[in-house]
Scaffold this motif. Structure first.
Motif, short mmCIF file in Angstrom:
data_model
loop_
_atom_site.label_atom_id
_atom_site.label_comp_id
_atom_site.label_asym_id
_atom_site.label_seq_id
_atom_site.Cartn_x
_atom_site.Cartn_y
_atom_site.Cartn_z
N LYS A 236 -0.19 -6.01 14.97
CA LYS A 236 -0.82 -5.11 13.99
C LYS A 236 -0.97 -3.70 14.57
O LYS A 236 -0.98 -2.72 13.82
CB LYS A 236 -2.17 -5.67 13.57
N PHE A 243 3.78 -8.35 6.70
CA PHE A 243 3.02 -8.66 5.49
C PHE A 243 4.00 -8.86 4.33
O PHE A 243 5.20 -8.63 4.47
CB PHE A 243 2.04 -7.52 5.18
N LEU A 245 4.55 -7.11 1.74
CA LEU A 245 5.24 -5.88 1.36
C LEU A 245 6.33 -5.48 2.36
O LEU A 245 7.12 -4.58 2.08
CB LEU A 245 4.24 -4.74 1.22
N ASP A 246 6.36 -6.13 3.53
CA ASP A 246 7.35 -5.78 4.54
C ASP A 246 8.68 -6.51 4.36
O ASP A 246 9.62 -6.27 5.13
CB ASP A 246 6.80 -6.07 5.93
N GLU A 385 -4.05 -4.86 0.22
CA GLU A 385 -2.62 -5.00 -0.07
C GLU A 385 -2.49 -5.52 -1.49
O GLU A 385 -2.82 -6.66 -1.78
CB GLU A 385 -1.95 -6.00 0.89
N ASN A 388 2.02 -8.68 -4.54
CA ASN A 388 3.46 -8.44 -4.48
C ASN A 388 4.16 -9.75 -4.18
O ASN A 388 3.56 -10.68 -3.61
CB ASN A 388 3.80 -7.40 -3.40
N SER A 403 2.96 -13.22 0.48
CA SER A 403 1.68 -13.51 1.13
C SER A 403 0.88 -14.39 0.20
O SER A 403 0.45 -13.95 -0.87
CB SER A 403 0.93 -12.20 1.40
N GLY A 433 -2.68 -8.95 3.44
CA GLY A 433 -3.54 -7.77 3.54
C GLY A 433 -4.76 -7.94 2.68
O GLY A 433 -5.07 -7.10 1.83
N ILE A 463 5.99 -5.33 -7.21
CA ILE A 463 4.75 -4.78 -6.66
C ILE A 463 3.83 -4.36 -7.80
O ILE A 463 4.25 -3.65 -8.72
CB ILE A 463 5.03 -3.54 -5.77
N ARG A 466 -2.41 -0.51 -7.84
CA ARG A 466 -3.85 -0.79 -7.75
C ARG A 466 -4.45 -0.98 -9.15
O ARG A 466 -5.31 -1.85 -9.36
CB ARG A 466 -4.56 0.36 -7.02
N ASP A 469 -3.67 -4.39 -10.43
CA ASP A 469 -4.46 -5.38 -9.71
C ASP A 469 -5.90 -5.43 -10.24
O ASP A 469 -6.45 -6.51 -10.48
CB ASP A 469 -4.46 -5.02 -8.22
#
Length: 753
Positions: A236, A243, A245-246, A385, A388, A403, A433, A463, A466, A469
């Motif tokens: 980290k 994560f 998103l990676d 996070e 996603n 995740s 996250g 994705i 915010r 979400d």
């Protein structure tokens, strides 16, 4: 395990208990040896379903729980490394395959609605049967503060079994007795000076049957109980941690969503022509049919493009006409009006009764009666996070990079949407996250697979923004509660009666994620209320279940998150009514609960006296098996509540890693204060009114208090630690505010008039 079998087993337990008596008498399914191969490399040789060792002495430990900041990627390997006698630095983690031995048993057993003080055959039998059921189902999920508690024995047994095999291999090679050998730091040794690394013995050991397998006693622990550095910290810090998103599979496209702004709404019409001409846009997909009822994700469309910004801009420009459906006039105030009516009209389910409580005012010795009503709002998870999922559907196979807190449920959801078998789905679980219960859900996964299915084998990363979400969560249920209690002439509680109302998370969760009907009592609605340890001779705790039109889901500390506020605030009201401090009054209710009393005293003693202009508020609560007492040091400036310091004492059984426990307490205090001071989701005209952190605030660094953690010494098996420090925060602060201002705040979030 196929969903149909899960349905069968759950249904059999729910409606035909007598039929499982014979099954319950059979030995429980073991949890050490799996059926699927381990995903190891470098010539590593598996010794059981949890551990493999390579010739270079690297130890691969299978990780069956998701890391979302709670430290399980360190605490769990410590269990196995302790029994195997290897340094933690020698361990690397590999993701668990979709095998039943990795299922979470404790989370199901803990869902049984028994009072912690209750003993007897019925409780033991129910725990036995549900434990066996959990082993049969093998549902792997991370939640309920259960990871260490659940794997305390399986991972230690796996480590001890592997150690016994390695000793057996060395003893045969050296022609000595296994009992003469010992292990240390990844080596088997003998008093005659012979010594061999595990990596040199593992090939022979894998073909043997272990001799005597013994777990270490508490006094023999060398790793468990130490503040070992977290294994996930270096990645980290250097940016290599992966994560959700990676994920970057070759040729990946991006998707942004546009969902109905009204809860339960549907797509009436859409004109995609203009959007399809925008730069980078590849297609528009309607994913509505992939979603179950009452998911956070609502009906809508996704725009797929070469880059996320292109997809997001096109989704915003997409002209959609919505059918608002039945909830176009839904409001949070209307929900609370309905709640009040239900409390007036319905008796509810009695989760706990003791003595006689038909009328608290008529209880023996009663001379004074107090009543109060408390209220808690809907809350969003607000994980940093955003949701996603990356999915690829190609040649009858599905690949997921996501995740998730529930890998098995994620695989089932993907298989269903793609029309393939679960065996045709592969899953790579990234670090989370933030989870807090939101990533137990599969709505966003189903959504992503539905989009990828239309993209000709190309992987797609979906994705949520915010705003997506916040406005499409499965929210912590809103709740309303009424309390009444009588006091006798000596200031003791003669009778206690409480009744609350809220939606039932389980009724929605099991239906949308497992296809099971939601019915019957749901422990989460009343946990923290019916299971208190205060010694009151006459008690009745009831709950009325409301059919929630709002999607609701598991939230960090679940029902405890609001029921602790209700219960601990009312206890303080009773203390004030008899002229006692909150701590002294609670002590008088804990004569037969020495562990609770010790935790309370530890926190109060450490807190000392507040400085001038500040006040202390006390709360004591048990959740997920862990007892927590908190003292909040608070001041008020211009009607703003400022929390300067929180002293927290915890009894969580054996402290596997004290450093991680302290981190979780600090995390829980910050999380709980965010909810207590500003957390609120409101609904108007069927729409969530909050959209981002400017409206749904979380605690900022300058607002964070000093947190001091006291870990009580214990030799009891470990209990949960990810959530238990959340529930006491709100009542501790509210009780301090009352001391300062004389205002009794009975609604969350806490706001001074």
């Amino acid at each position: 395990m196929k969903l149909s079998r899960r349905r069968f087993l759950l249904s059999a337990t729910a409606v035909a208990g007598a039929m499982v008596v014979g099954w319950g008498a059979l030995p429980p399914r073991q949890r050490v040896r799996g059926k699927l191969p381990l995903p190891v490399s470098g010539g590593a040789v598996p010794l059981n379903g949890w551990v493999a060792i390579a010739p270079d002495n690297t130890v691969s430990v299978v990780m069956a729980r998701s890391e979302m900041g709670q430290g399980v990627h360190t605490a769990l390997p410590m269990l196995l490394a302790e029994e195997l006698d290897v340094p933690l630095a020698q361990v690397k983690l590999v993701q668990a395959p979709n095998d039943k031995i990795y299922g979470n048993v404790s989370i199901l057993v803990d869902s049984l609605p028994f009072h912690p003080d209750e003993e007897g055959r019925g409780k033991r039998l129910a725990g036995w049967l549900v434990s066996k059921l959990g082993r049969e189902l093998g549902i792997n999920m991370t939640g309920g503060s259960s990871s260490v508690k659940d794997l305390w024995l399986p991972m230690r047994e796996a480590g001890a079994t592997a150690r016994a095999l390695l000793i057996e291999a060395a003893a045969r090679e050296w022609k000595v007795k296994p009992a003469e050998c010992f292990t240390e730091a990844g080596f088997v040794a003998h008093p005659n000076g012979k010594r061999a690394a595990y990596g040199a013995l593992v090939a022979a050991a894998a073909g043997m049957t272990p001799g005597t397998v013994r777990l270490k006693s508490v006094g023999q622990f060398r790793l468990i109980g130490t503040a070992a550095p977290r294994l996930d910290t270096p990645s980290k810090v250097n940016g290599s941690a992966r994560f959700g998103l990676d994920a970057r599979p070759e040729g990946m496209l991006y998707a942004a969503v546009k969902m109905s702004p009204v809860i339960g709404g549907a797509v009436a019409s859409v004109d995609t022509a203009a959007v399809l001409k925008m730069p980078g846009v590849a297609r528009v997909v309607d994913f509505s049919s992939a979603l179950a009822e009452k998911t956070g994700a609502s009906a809508g469309l996704a725009v797929v493009a070469a880059h996320y910004w292109q997809a997001k801009q096109a989704a915003a420009a997409l002209p959609v006409t919505w059918n608002e459906g039945a909830h176009g006039k839904l409001s949070s105030e209307g929900v609370f009006k309905q709640f009040a009516q239900q409390l007036d009209d319905e008796d509810g389910h009695a989760y706990y009764t003791l003595g006689e409580v038909d009328d608290v005012a008529q209880a023996a010795g009663a001379v004074k009666t107090l009543k109060a009503e408390y209220r808690a709002p809907f809350l969003a998870h607000a994980a940093l996070e955003p949701l996603n999922c990356t999915a690829q559907v190609k040649d009858g196979k599905v690949r997921l990079w996501v995740s998730t807190q529930a890998p098995g449920l994620a695989i089932d959801a993907a298989a269903k949407v793609a029309g393939v078998s679960a065996a045709d789905v592969t899953l790579e679980v990234g670090m989370l996250g933030g989870g807090f219960g939101r990533r137990l859900e599969t709505d966003f996964i189903a959504q992503a697979v539905a989009v990828a299915k239309e993209c000709n084998g190309v992987p797609v990363q979906m994705i949520w923004s915010r705003e997506d979400d916040t406005t499409h969560d499965v929210y912590r249920p809103a709740a309303l509660a009424r309390f009444a209690a009588s006091l006798d002439a000596a200031g003791n509680i003669a009778a206690w009666d409480s009744k609350s109302v809220s939606g039932a998370i389980g009724h929605q969760f099991f239906k949308r994620n497992l296809g099971l009907p939601g019915a019957g009592p749901d422990k989460t609605t009343a946990e923290g209320a019916f299971d208190m340890q205060y010694e009151i001779p006459n008690q009745r705790v009831r709950h009325v279940t409301a059919d929630s039109a709002v999607p609701i889901g598991y939230f960090r500390s679940v029902g405890h998150s609001h029921n602790a506020f209700f219960k601990e605030s009312f206890i303080d009201e009773l203390a004030h009514a008899v002229g006692q401090s909150g701590a002294s009054f609670r002590r008088g209710l804990l004569h037969r609960h020495p562990r609770h009393l010790a935790v309370l005293n530890a926190a109060v003693d450490k807190a000392g006296q507040p400085p001038p202009g500040r006040a202390h508020g006390v709360a004591l609560h048990q959740s997920f098996g862990t007892i927590v007492a908190q003292v909040a040091e608070v001041s008020v400036q211009d009607k703003q509540i400022i929390v300067h310091r929180v002293v927290c004492a915890v009894d969580c059984g054996i402290a596997v890693n004290p450093g991680i426990i302290s981190q979780q307490v600090e995390s829980a205090v910050v999380f709980g204060l965010s909810a207590a001071l500003s957390g609120e989701i409101t609904i108007k005209d069927g729409k969530v009114e909050q959209s981002n952190f400017h409206q749904y605030e979380v605690l900022r660094m300058p607002q964070a208090p000093k947190v001091e953690t006291i870990i009580m010494l214990s030799a009891e098996p470990p209990e949960g630690m990810g959530e238990p420090a959340v529930p006491p925060v709100a009542p501790a602060v509210a009780n301090a505010v009352f001391t300062l201002t004389g205002q009794r705040l009975r609604s969350l979030p806490l706001r001074l008039a």
